[in-house]
Write a protein that holds these residues in place. Sequence first.
Motif, PDB file in Angstrom:
ATOM      1  N   SER A  89       2.732  -4.885 -11.465  1.00  0.00           N
ATOM      2  CA  SER A  89       2.666  -3.568 -10.817  1.00  0.00           C
ATOM      3  C   SER A  89       1.563  -3.493  -9.768  1.00  0.00           C
ATOM      4  O   SER A  89       1.361  -2.438  -9.162  1.00  0.00           O
ATOM      5  CB  SER A  89       2.400  -2.480 -11.869  1.00  0.00           C
ATOM      6  OG  SER A  89       3.411  -2.461 -12.851  1.00  0.00           O
ATOM      7  N   VAL A  90       0.874  -4.592  -9.532  1.00  0.00           N
ATOM      8  CA  VAL A  90      -0.361  -4.501  -8.754  1.00  0.00           C
ATOM      9  C   VAL A  90      -0.110  -4.061  -7.315  1.00  0.00           C
ATOM     10  O   VAL A  90      -0.874  -3.255  -6.756  1.00  0.00           O
ATOM     11  CB  VAL A  90      -1.156  -5.832  -8.833  1.00  0.00           C
ATOM     12  CG1 VAL A  90      -0.398  -6.989  -8.210  1.00  0.00           C
ATOM     13  CG2 VAL A  90      -2.519  -5.688  -8.179  1.00  0.00           C
ATOM     14  N   MET A  91       0.989  -4.527  -6.708  1.00  0.00           N
ATOM     15  CA  MET A  91       1.239  -4.124  -5.326  1.00  0.00           C
ATOM     16  C   MET A  91       1.711  -2.675  -5.246  1.00  0.00           C
ATOM     17  O   MET A  91       1.472  -1.982  -4.258  1.00  0.00           O
ATOM     18  CB  MET A  91       2.248  -5.065  -4.666  1.00  0.00           C
ATOM     19  CG  MET A  91       1.775  -6.510  -4.559  1.00  0.00           C
ATOM     20  SD  MET A  91       0.169  -6.714  -3.733  1.00  0.00           S
ATOM     21  CE  MET A  91       0.602  -6.300  -2.049  1.00  0.00           C
ATOM     22  N   ARG A  92       2.368  -2.211  -6.322  1.00  0.00           N
ATOM     23  CA  ARG A  92       2.770  -0.804  -6.365  1.00  0.00           C
ATOM     24  C   ARG A  92       1.547   0.105  -6.394  1.00  0.00           C
ATOM     25  O   ARG A  92       1.501   1.132  -5.709  1.00  0.00           O
ATOM     26  CB  ARG A  92       3.651  -0.568  -7.602  1.00  0.00           C
ATOM     27  CG  ARG A  92       4.129   0.855  -7.763  1.00  0.00           C
ATOM     28  CD  ARG A  92       5.025   1.314  -6.612  1.00  0.00           C
ATOM     29  NE  ARG A  92       5.595   2.598  -6.898  1.00  0.00           N
ATOM     30  CZ  ARG A  92       6.727   2.782  -7.589  1.00  0.00           C
ATOM     31  NH1 ARG A  92       7.394   1.750  -8.065  1.00  0.00           N
ATOM     32  NH2 ARG A  92       7.194   3.992  -7.816  1.00  0.00           N
TER      33      ARG A  92
ATOM     34  N   LEU B  56       0.160   0.164  -2.952  1.00  0.00           N
ATOM     35  CA  LEU B  56       1.012   0.988  -2.099  1.00  0.00           C
ATOM     36  C   LEU B  56       0.738   2.471  -2.365  1.00  0.00           C
ATOM     37  O   LEU B  56       0.562   3.266  -1.434  1.00  0.00           O
ATOM     38  CB  LEU B  56       2.480   0.646  -2.399  1.00  0.00           C
ATOM     39  CG  LEU B  56       3.550   1.056  -1.409  1.00  0.00           C
ATOM     40  CD1 LEU B  56       3.343   0.386  -0.059  1.00  0.00           C
ATOM     41  CD2 LEU B  56       4.934   0.691  -1.974  1.00  0.00           C
ATOM     42  N   ASP B  57       0.669   2.844  -3.640  1.00  0.00           N
ATOM     43  CA  ASP B  57       0.418   4.237  -4.016  1.00  0.00           C
ATOM     44  C   ASP B  57      -0.957   4.714  -3.546  1.00  0.00           C
ATOM     45  O   ASP B  57      -1.165   5.911  -3.361  1.00  0.00           O
ATOM     46  CB  ASP B  57       0.513   4.403  -5.537  1.00  0.00           C
ATOM     47  CG  ASP B  57       1.938   4.266  -6.057  1.00  0.00           C
ATOM     48  OD1 ASP B  57       2.871   4.225  -5.230  1.00  0.00           O
ATOM     49  OD2 ASP B  57       2.113   4.195  -7.293  1.00  0.00           O
ATOM     50  N   GLU B  58      -1.896   3.763  -3.391  1.00  0.00           N
ATOM     51  CA  GLU B  58      -3.248   4.142  -2.961  1.00  0.00           C
ATOM     52  C   GLU B  58      -3.384   4.148  -1.443  1.00  0.00           C
ATOM     53  O   GLU B  58      -4.487   4.259  -0.906  1.00  0.00           O
ATOM     54  CB  GLU B  58      -4.280   3.226  -3.637  1.00  0.00           C
ATOM     55  CG  GLU B  58      -4.295   3.478  -5.144  1.00  0.00           C
ATOM     56  CD  GLU B  58      -5.336   2.699  -5.941  1.00  0.00           C
ATOM     57  OE1 GLU B  58      -6.192   2.028  -5.319  1.00  0.00           O
ATOM     58  OE2 GLU B  58      -5.280   2.776  -7.176  1.00  0.00           O
ATOM     59  N   GLY B  59      -2.245   4.025  -0.752  1.00  0.00           N
ATOM     60  CA  GLY B  59      -2.256   4.259   0.691  1.00  0.00           C
ATOM     61  C   GLY B  59      -2.344   3.036   1.568  1.00  0.00           C
ATOM     62  O   GLY B  59      -2.537   3.151   2.776  1.00  0.00           O
ATOM     63  N   HIS B  60      -2.202   1.852   0.968  1.00  0.00           N
ATOM     64  CA  HIS B  60      -2.260   0.632   1.767  1.00  0.00           C
ATOM     65  C   HIS B  60      -0.865   0.238   2.239  1.00  0.00           C
ATOM     66  O   HIS B  60       0.129   0.511   1.578  1.00  0.00           O
ATOM     67  CB  HIS B  60      -2.885  -0.507   0.955  1.00  0.00           C
ATOM     68  CG  HIS B  60      -4.234  -0.152   0.413  1.00  0.00           C
ATOM     69  ND1 HIS B  60      -5.313   0.082   1.230  1.00  0.00           N
ATOM     70  CD2 HIS B  60      -4.673   0.072  -0.851  1.00  0.00           C
ATOM     71  CE1 HIS B  60      -6.366   0.410   0.491  1.00  0.00           C
ATOM     72  NE2 HIS B  60      -6.000   0.415  -0.784  1.00  0.00           N
TER      73      HIS B  60
END
Length: 293
Positions: A155-158, A161-165
């Motif tokens: 889930s690390v890339m999710r 992504l959720d943190e705005g990157h």
Amino acid sequence: MTEPDHIPQTFLGLPESAAAYARARVVVLPIPFEATTSYGSGTRDGPAAILAASRQVETYDADLGADLADAPIHTAAPLAPDFSSPSAMTDRIHAAAARYLADGKWVLGLGGEHAVTLGLVRAAADVHGPLSLLQVDAHLDLRDAFEGTPYSHASVMRRCLDEGHRTVHVGIRNVSQEEAALVRDRGLPVFYGRDCAAGDAWIDQAVDALADPVYVTFDVDGLDPSVIRTTGTPEPGGLGWWQAMTLLARVFARRRVVGADVVELAAAGDRASDFAAARLAARLAALALHGSP
Ligand SMILES: [Mn+2]
């Protein structure tokens, strides 16, 4: 003091005079953390295997024309794992990396499982703002949660992504339906393994999709198992070594790269895999110090 016939226990076997913290521009941070690995295990020993193999790597990088024999690269002590809660280790990594960044160092994280990236990315984002993440990986790691935790390696890339990157995904060849839907809905740039095998046009396209500043997260299973086979979840059809090197050269030439990690090497006594991971880490350090020619 180092005994004359002993190679120092530092990254690349650099002498302690070169590897002193005060003069370092790059800090190699070993993170022997493994909690959520879903298939093969051994990533907790990955950093030690990379460091051991790195001591056999030639310090002269002929491709870059750079010699790292006296490079200002400090090898930090391994970060102790914290298993107390799913987010505790992320916080610990975040705090450690933040300290190095505050001292003006460029951090190269050595995993450990891919979950370690989140803390490193948070620390980089504190300093540099929203990042473009270049992920080299067989897997998207875009699941909202995996096996009950949102802090899983899967889930690390999710989370990022959720943190705005912004995220750019390279070498991908095993995805879930949930992830495929997310890629479609958000229009995420994904360069699948089969596309990468068809030529090298994808390399500049992947760099085009990145905006400054860039963080590189390199899961070694992005490479083909003919290059690195001892990883938690090996997948056929990955990037070739020279493709990966070309990608990194182009990224450092065209973008401002503010940090990187090498994750998911599962130490299993395979010298070729350990050595390739060490070469990869050495190349990242060399590019961070000297840029792309
Ligand atoms: Mn992976």
